[in-house]
Design a protein around this motif. Sequence first.
Motif, PDB file in Angstrom:
ATOM      1  N   MET A 122     -54.120 -42.667   7.587  1.00  0.00           N
ATOM      2  CA  MET A 122     -54.580 -44.043   7.597  1.00  0.00           C
ATOM      3  C   MET A 122     -54.111 -44.571   8.750  1.00  0.00           C
ATOM      4  O   MET A 122     -52.905 -45.443   8.714  1.00  0.00           O
ATOM      5  CB  MET A 122     -54.378 -44.780   6.130  1.00  0.00           C
ATOM      6  CG  MET A 122     -55.214 -44.029   5.100  1.00  0.00           C
ATOM      7  SD  MET A 122     -54.799 -44.865   3.627  1.00  0.00           S
ATOM      8  CE  MET A 122     -53.212 -44.303   3.061  1.00  0.00           C
ATOM      9  N   SER A 123     -54.068 -44.012   9.950  1.00  0.00           N
ATOM     10  CA  SER A 123     -53.600 -44.406  11.197  1.00  0.00           C
ATOM     11  C   SER A 123     -53.990 -45.846  11.501  1.00  0.00           C
ATOM     12  O   SER A 123     -55.171 -46.327  10.886  1.00  0.00           O
ATOM     13  CB  SER A 123     -53.889 -43.699  12.259  1.00  0.00           C
ATOM     14  OG  SER A 123     -55.313 -43.511  12.547  1.00  0.00           O
ATOM     15  N   VAL A 180     -49.361 -50.127   9.585  1.00  0.00           N
ATOM     16  CA  VAL A 180     -48.741 -50.353   8.092  1.00  0.00           C
ATOM     17  C   VAL A 180     -47.012 -50.139   7.958  1.00  0.00           C
ATOM     18  O   VAL A 180     -46.733 -49.279   8.500  1.00  0.00           O
ATOM     19  CB  VAL A 180     -49.254 -49.137   7.398  1.00  0.00           C
ATOM     20  CG1 VAL A 180     -48.909 -49.154   5.635  1.00  0.00           C
ATOM     21  CG2 VAL A 180     -50.794 -49.315   7.369  1.00  0.00           C
ATOM     22  N   THR A 181     -46.362 -51.179   7.578  1.00  0.00           N
ATOM     23  CA  THR A 181     -44.825 -51.179   7.172  1.00  0.00           C
ATOM     24  C   THR A 181     -44.712 -50.849   5.832  1.00  0.00           C
ATOM     25  O   THR A 181     -45.096 -51.688   5.132  1.00  0.00           O
ATOM     26  CB  THR A 181     -44.238 -52.174   7.883  1.00  0.00           C
ATOM     27  OG1 THR A 181     -44.697 -52.506   9.184  1.00  0.00           O
ATOM     28  CG2 THR A 181     -42.762 -52.367   7.593  1.00  0.00           C
ATOM     29  N   TRP A 196     -47.895 -37.888   5.745  1.00  0.00           N
ATOM     30  CA  TRP A 196     -49.156 -37.452   5.432  1.00  0.00           C
ATOM     31  C   TRP A 196     -50.257 -38.655   5.338  1.00  0.00           C
ATOM     32  O   TRP A 196     -51.478 -38.419   5.834  1.00  0.00           O
ATOM     33  CB  TRP A 196     -49.145 -36.563   4.215  1.00  0.00           C
ATOM     34  CG  TRP A 196     -50.305 -35.630   3.840  1.00  0.00           C
ATOM     35  CD1 TRP A 196     -51.555 -35.678   4.247  1.00  0.00           C
ATOM     36  CD2 TRP A 196     -49.998 -34.487   2.981  1.00  0.00           C
ATOM     37  NE1 TRP A 196     -52.401 -34.490   3.719  1.00  0.00           N
ATOM     38  CE2 TRP A 196     -51.445 -33.857   2.947  1.00  0.00           C
ATOM     39  CE3 TRP A 196     -49.161 -33.893   2.427  1.00  0.00           C
ATOM     40  CZ2 TRP A 196     -51.680 -32.726   2.339  1.00  0.00           C
ATOM     41  CZ3 TRP A 196     -49.402 -32.926   1.479  1.00  0.00           C
ATOM     42  CH2 TRP A 196     -50.564 -32.171   1.682  1.00  0.00           C
ATOM     43  N   ALA A 197     -49.726 -39.753   4.613  1.00  0.00           N
ATOM     44  CA  ALA A 197     -50.843 -40.778   4.452  1.00  0.00           C
ATOM     45  C   ALA A 197     -50.808 -41.485   5.596  1.00  0.00           C
ATOM     46  O   ALA A 197     -52.302 -41.921   5.985  1.00  0.00           O
ATOM     47  CB  ALA A 197     -50.182 -41.782   3.340  1.00  0.00           C
ATOM     48  N   LEU A 198     -50.078 -41.614   6.611  1.00  0.00           N
ATOM     49  CA  LEU A 198     -50.394 -42.732   7.724  1.00  0.00           C
ATOM     50  C   LEU A 198     -50.511 -42.221   9.033  1.00  0.00           C
ATOM     51  O   LEU A 198     -51.088 -42.734   9.936  1.00  0.00           O
ATOM     52  CB  LEU A 198     -49.107 -43.796   7.692  1.00  0.00           C
ATOM     53  CG  LEU A 198     -48.806 -44.653   6.422  1.00  0.00           C
ATOM     54  CD1 LEU A 198     -47.347 -45.383   6.737  1.00  0.00           C
ATOM     55  CD2 LEU A 198     -50.103 -45.473   6.430  1.00  0.00           C
ATOM     56  N   ASN A 199     -49.873 -40.913   9.275  1.00  0.00           N
ATOM     57  CA  ASN A 199     -49.965 -40.625  10.669  1.00  0.00           C
ATOM     58  C   ASN A 199     -50.286 -38.951  10.970  1.00  0.00           C
ATOM     59  O   ASN A 199     -50.886 -38.726  11.972  1.00  0.00           O
ATOM     60  CB  ASN A 199     -48.468 -40.530  11.289  1.00  0.00           C
ATOM     61  CG  ASN A 199     -48.157 -42.115  11.239  1.00  0.00           C
ATOM     62  OD1 ASN A 199     -47.291 -42.541  10.486  1.00  0.00           O
ATOM     63  ND2 ASN A 199     -48.569 -42.833  12.235  1.00  0.00           N
ATOM     64  N   GLU A 200     -50.038 -38.165   9.989  1.00  0.00           N
ATOM     65  CA  GLU A 200     -49.765 -36.892  10.309  1.00  0.00           C
ATOM     66  C   GLU A 200     -51.271 -36.231  10.535  1.00  0.00           C
ATOM     67  O   GLU A 200     -52.075 -36.520   9.210  1.00  0.00           O
ATOM     68  CB  GLU A 200     -48.991 -36.235   9.646  1.00  0.00           C
ATOM     69  CG  GLU A 200     -47.546 -36.342   9.677  1.00  0.00           C
ATOM     70  CD  GLU A 200     -46.706 -35.632   8.697  1.00  0.00           C
ATOM     71  OE1 GLU A 200     -46.890 -34.431   8.580  1.00  0.00           O
ATOM     72  OE2 GLU A 200     -45.769 -36.385   8.132  1.00  0.00           O
ATOM     73  N   GLU A 201     -51.680 -35.602  11.426  1.00  0.00           N
ATOM     74  CA  GLU A 201     -53.007 -34.846  11.260  1.00  0.00           C
ATOM     75  C   GLU A 201     -53.055 -33.740  12.440  1.00  0.00           C
ATOM     76  O   GLU A 201     -52.383 -34.046  13.641  1.00  0.00           O
ATOM     77  CB  GLU A 201     -54.229 -35.617  11.505  1.00  0.00           C
ATOM     78  CG  GLU A 201     -54.178 -36.309  12.523  1.00  0.00           C
ATOM     79  CD  GLU A 201     -55.497 -37.331  12.834  1.00  0.00           C
ATOM     80  OE1 GLU A 201     -56.822 -36.901  12.517  1.00  0.00           O
ATOM     81  OE2 GLU A 201     -55.320 -38.440  13.261  1.00  0.00           O
TER      82      GLU A 201
END
Lengths: 81, 160, 754
Positions: free
Chosen positions: C740-741, C625-626, C659-664
């Motif tokens: 949402m990786s 996702v860009t 937080w939305a795209l990568n972090e966990e």
Amino acid sequence: MVKVHFSAALRHYTGGLSDIEIEAATVGRLINALDERFPGIGAQLSEGTSVAIDGEILPDAEYEELPDGAEVHFLATLSGG
Amino acid sequence: MSRTQVTCTVNGDQVDFLTLDDESLLNALRDEVGLTGVKEGCGTGDCGACSVLLDDAVVCSCLVFAREAEGATIVTVEGMADGDHLHPLQQTFLEGAALQCGVCTPGFLVAAKALLDRNPDPTETEVRYALAGNLCRCTGYDKIVRATLEAARELQEARA
Amino acid sequence: MTVTDEPSTESAGYKYVGTRSIRPDGLDKVTGRAKFGADLTLPGMLEAAVVRSPHAHAEIVSIDTSEAMKIEGVKAIVTGADFPDPAEQGLHPSDQDVANNIIARDKVLYDGHVVAAVAATSRQAARAAAKAVNVTYKVLPHVMNVDEAMADGAALLHPNMKTKGVDPPAEEPSNVASRIVHERGELDQGFANADAVVERTFTTKPVHQGYIEPHACVADTGADGRSNIWVSSQGHFAMRTYTSKVVGVTTSMLKVIPAEIGGGFGGKTVIYLEPLAYMLSKKAGRPVRVVMDRAEVFRASGPASGTKIKVKMGANSAGEITAAEIWMAFEAGAFAGSPVGAAGMTVIAPYDIPHFVVEGFDVVVNKPKVAAYRAPGAPMAAFAVESVVDDLAAEIGMDPIELRLKNAVVEGTEASYGPKFPKIGFVETLDACKEHPNYGEPLGPNQGRGVAAGFWFNAGMNSSATIHVNDDGTVTTVVGSPDIGGSRASMALFTAEELGIGLERIKPVVADTETVGFNDVTGGSRVTLATGQAVVEACRAIKTDLIRRAAKTWKMEADQVEWVDGQAQAKDGSQPPLSLAAIAGKMARTGGPISANASLNARGVGAAFSTQVCDVEVDPETGQVTILRYLTAQDAGRAIHPAYVEGQLQGGVVQGIGWALNEEYVHNDDGVLENPSFLDYRIPVASDLPMIDTIIVEVPNPGHPYGVRGVGEVGIVPPLAAVANAIKAATGKRLVDLPMSPMKVLEAIDGTDS
């Protein structure tokens, strides 16, 4: 006289009553008066509770004077980050 | 454990210090040379807060053994200003509010200087990729990129 | 971008407030002179290493430090036994939890929980000694998320924990610390009135605040127990209070000196290392520096809660939301106290909904105790609700901003948590986004646009400030709020505006716990409001004093004198004006030194709203996702320093994007954290992002002398849903599990997700 609104959690102590008009000069005295009316509610309102008086949220309100006709809500005290 | 002497040039001055075999250049600069501008953000080369110029290349000083600095020329953030004249990057970072907490700033300044030294007229994309090795958690990078582009413009004008 | 002396148009009327001055601490930060938590050295200082549990849940059977003590250079080792027993001290339960989190006594509750700490003459010796401390554990079963923790027969972290807030009262212990509930109207009625109903379950993972500076402090404790502690934190007074309780001394025994802080975002409003440093220093008789490395920061300092949230909402065909049913479970980590309460109050706060039930649970799990992270609790709640609001808009065929406008709370609306809203600016942020060119930018294939909104209360709380006038008429503004966002600049701007003197004549200072009155933490978006109020009040006291002194000089009554443009003027114009410098130069003749203090519990807090628009492009082959474009509009009340307000907006957005795209956090089956590094815990970098477009909306807060609303936190509330809604628009797929990786996006596109 002030109008106190009770959240869903507090209605357990008020027998389902959602608001009440009551005489009290300060927040501390209000809590005492409510506890006399609804035993056990006082303990819920003393720790970690903020008070909203006419929309303004105050965390340490025990001695806060209550203007006549004020709308009062009790809220959990929150922290920010 | 015995320590070895290392001689190198830091910000234009000859510097000698002692180091253990497994000590990093980051710790040597901070503890032995007394330059605390370099920061340890991660110790594993992932955040860029410890960036220095080592013989003109940007490196993470946490990934360099102090002993490897023997004979090298090192530039840290403390070496970017000329006396009381700030480097244009330092000036544009200040004017452009390109820092908040400031802990990543020394690393960014070194990396941005290295970029402008080899590419005086970068595009926004080139700036973003050149600085991708420096993490910032406060700014979202917007003002850092703008300040770097502004410094590039000012340096170009000065040369013209 | 240049420094301008022109105030922003919205703040016209002010001479200094609203300008983009260079921040007072900026020069030190661009030259490397600024001293952060790990930058102080003291003569004889020792370095420390911390022994941490490798198990998620275990009993401590024994700790043997004898081999470690023999290592050359080791000067002191501490274990739980060196600290007072929290229960015996009669500490409040939440303070007992703090003490037990600092160092474990009988049980370890997460991978990384402190078991012992060592001080030695070198880092190498301290680490060798830490490895030589021999701890015997009896491993226990662990629970790692709300489902596991709430299941029947789950392993219990605290055998005495019984759920508060349930009716009838809980009799059996569990991992559920408490329950909150908010209700209005009749849920069945509300759903009956709906033409469209959307129901979904969302999950989010713990994420870390991600400050680039690891926790660090230096303590220098004497044999009498008095200690100087140098620490970078969000509140040195709070650090002092917490530390004094854990080590068992009075607050006055500790002097806490604030270092510059390299990011906090809420994660540095709590203590981790200070009591260890204090006790090691006391035992060794020398100063001790304790620093976390990055792996320790991830393993042992508070993340934001992982959550499970179920949302069911209904709307009628006119776009009115008629009902909302929300169930939330928040991970608290090893000790009670997740922000589920705040989540319950913010989750539907932006909307006027006639029928709702919001229920939330605070659940302990074998992970580090969560700490505040920018509007704690609100981002996860907004992720869920804003996603569903977006789906409702799609179902009834309404523009997502229009739907929100239709239901938006305004002044006088009764909030979902009770009181009526005073003057607020939510609608203004929605309109600002609607009218911005970004909202009309054409979108191509695989591209989509998402909208989301957010709310945060902001805090007031306690602040003290002192203003000193120097003998040459320059001014020192002394505050006790650590500066994490540029507050020194704002305090100087307030001082300049109030006293009518230039910024070059003002020095703002953040003083230690002995040199300024009490201050609550820098957090809760409160400093510009509350510390600002204290500065303004102290400045006004100074002005009153200056007027009195000028009147005395002119042999007039004070009410015949006024303060205008930095000078005392006789109202009848009969005297040449007296500048601040002139009065200060003769201060001895008019009563002595000129100084004023203000200490207050701030009133008039104004809440903040944010609306955001995110444009993405999704690569259908990789799931990447860009972010193409990002717009954020936030009500700041009044922007005291516009550049630093923009900075807060942009920073919050980018944390939300990560937080939305990568972090966990990724844990293995043993409950051990597998990605405690910035390599594998991926935060956004410059090449991931475009410029972040900001709109500062100003609906002044009537409760503050300058109309200020806190800006630091609300910006992180909308992005999780804004990005999810954009991905939905681009792919047609609704992702409900964060992050949402690329893998998850690809699975959703290919239809291979469960």
